[in-house]
Design a protein around this motif. Structure first.
Motif, PDB file in Angstrom:
ATOM      1  N   TYR A 200       0.832  -1.210   0.000  1.00  0.00           N
ATOM      2  CA  TYR A 200       0.000   0.000   0.000  1.00  0.00           C
ATOM      3  C   TYR A 200       0.867   1.260   0.000  1.00  0.00           C
ATOM      4  N   TYR A 201       1.873   1.281   0.859  1.00  0.00           N
ATOM      5  CA  TYR A 201       2.703   2.485   0.961  1.00  0.00           C
ATOM      6  C   TYR A 201       3.691   2.606  -0.187  1.00  0.00           C
ATOM      7  N   ALA A 202       3.785   1.561  -1.013  1.00  0.00           N
ATOM      8  CA  ALA A 202       4.634   1.613  -2.193  1.00  0.00           C
ATOM      9  C   ALA A 202       3.843   1.859  -3.475  1.00  0.00           C
ATOM     10  N   MET A 203       2.523   1.957  -3.358  1.00  0.00           N
ATOM     11  CA  MET A 203       1.684   2.153  -4.545  1.00  0.00           C
ATOM     12  C   MET A 203       1.994   3.469  -5.236  1.00  0.00           C
ATOM     13  N   GLN A 204       2.121   3.392  -6.554  1.00  0.00           N
ATOM     14  CA  GLN A 204       2.396   4.566  -7.355  1.00  0.00           C
ATOM     15  C   GLN A 204       1.227   4.914  -8.282  1.00  0.00           C
TER      16      GLN A 204
END
Length: 129
Positions: A113-117
């Motif tokens: 989630y925190y790496a979603m671009q």
């Protein structure tokens, strides 16, 4: 322009199958981990499945053994094969691209989630009982 376009959703009876596709463009598909998440009314966003650039896969517990994520780097497309669907799978399904290299923690979704671009507009899946 980055685009992620989901397709393949629909209405199916309990026990049925659907195959979602997410066609992408505008970014280097092969360099990103890809995933699917879903959102149902009055329920939190839920990570469903993810696949890294080398093909390692992750699933939320409720779909293990029923859903399969795959990717075709030649077509810049990620898929989600959903079998033995249940009414609780009813949701809007989104695909996403992330700088996700995998997770050693069971909480892979938090890492993804925190790496979603990038993510798409989603496709609706409805499973009737």
């Amino acid at each position: 322009e980055v685009q992620l376009v989901e397709s393949g959703g629909g209405l199916v009876p309990r026990g049925g199958s659907l195959r979602l596709s997410c066609a992408t463009s505008g970014f280097t598909f092969g360099a990103y981990g890809m995933g699917w998440f879903r959102q149902a009314p009055e329920r939190p966003r839920e990570g469903v499945a993810a696949i890294t650039t080398n093909g390692t896969t992750y699933y939320t517990d409720s779909v293990k053994g029923r859903f399969t994520i795959s990717r075709d780097d030649a077509k810049d497309t990620v898929y989600l094969q959903m079998d033995n669907l249940k009414p609780e799978d009813t949701a809007h399904y989104y695909c996403a691209a992330a700088t996700f290299r995998g997770s050693k923690s069971p909480d892979w979704w938090n890492t993804f989630y925190y790496a979603m671009q990038y993510w798409g507009q989603g496709t609706q899946v409805t499973v009737s009982s």
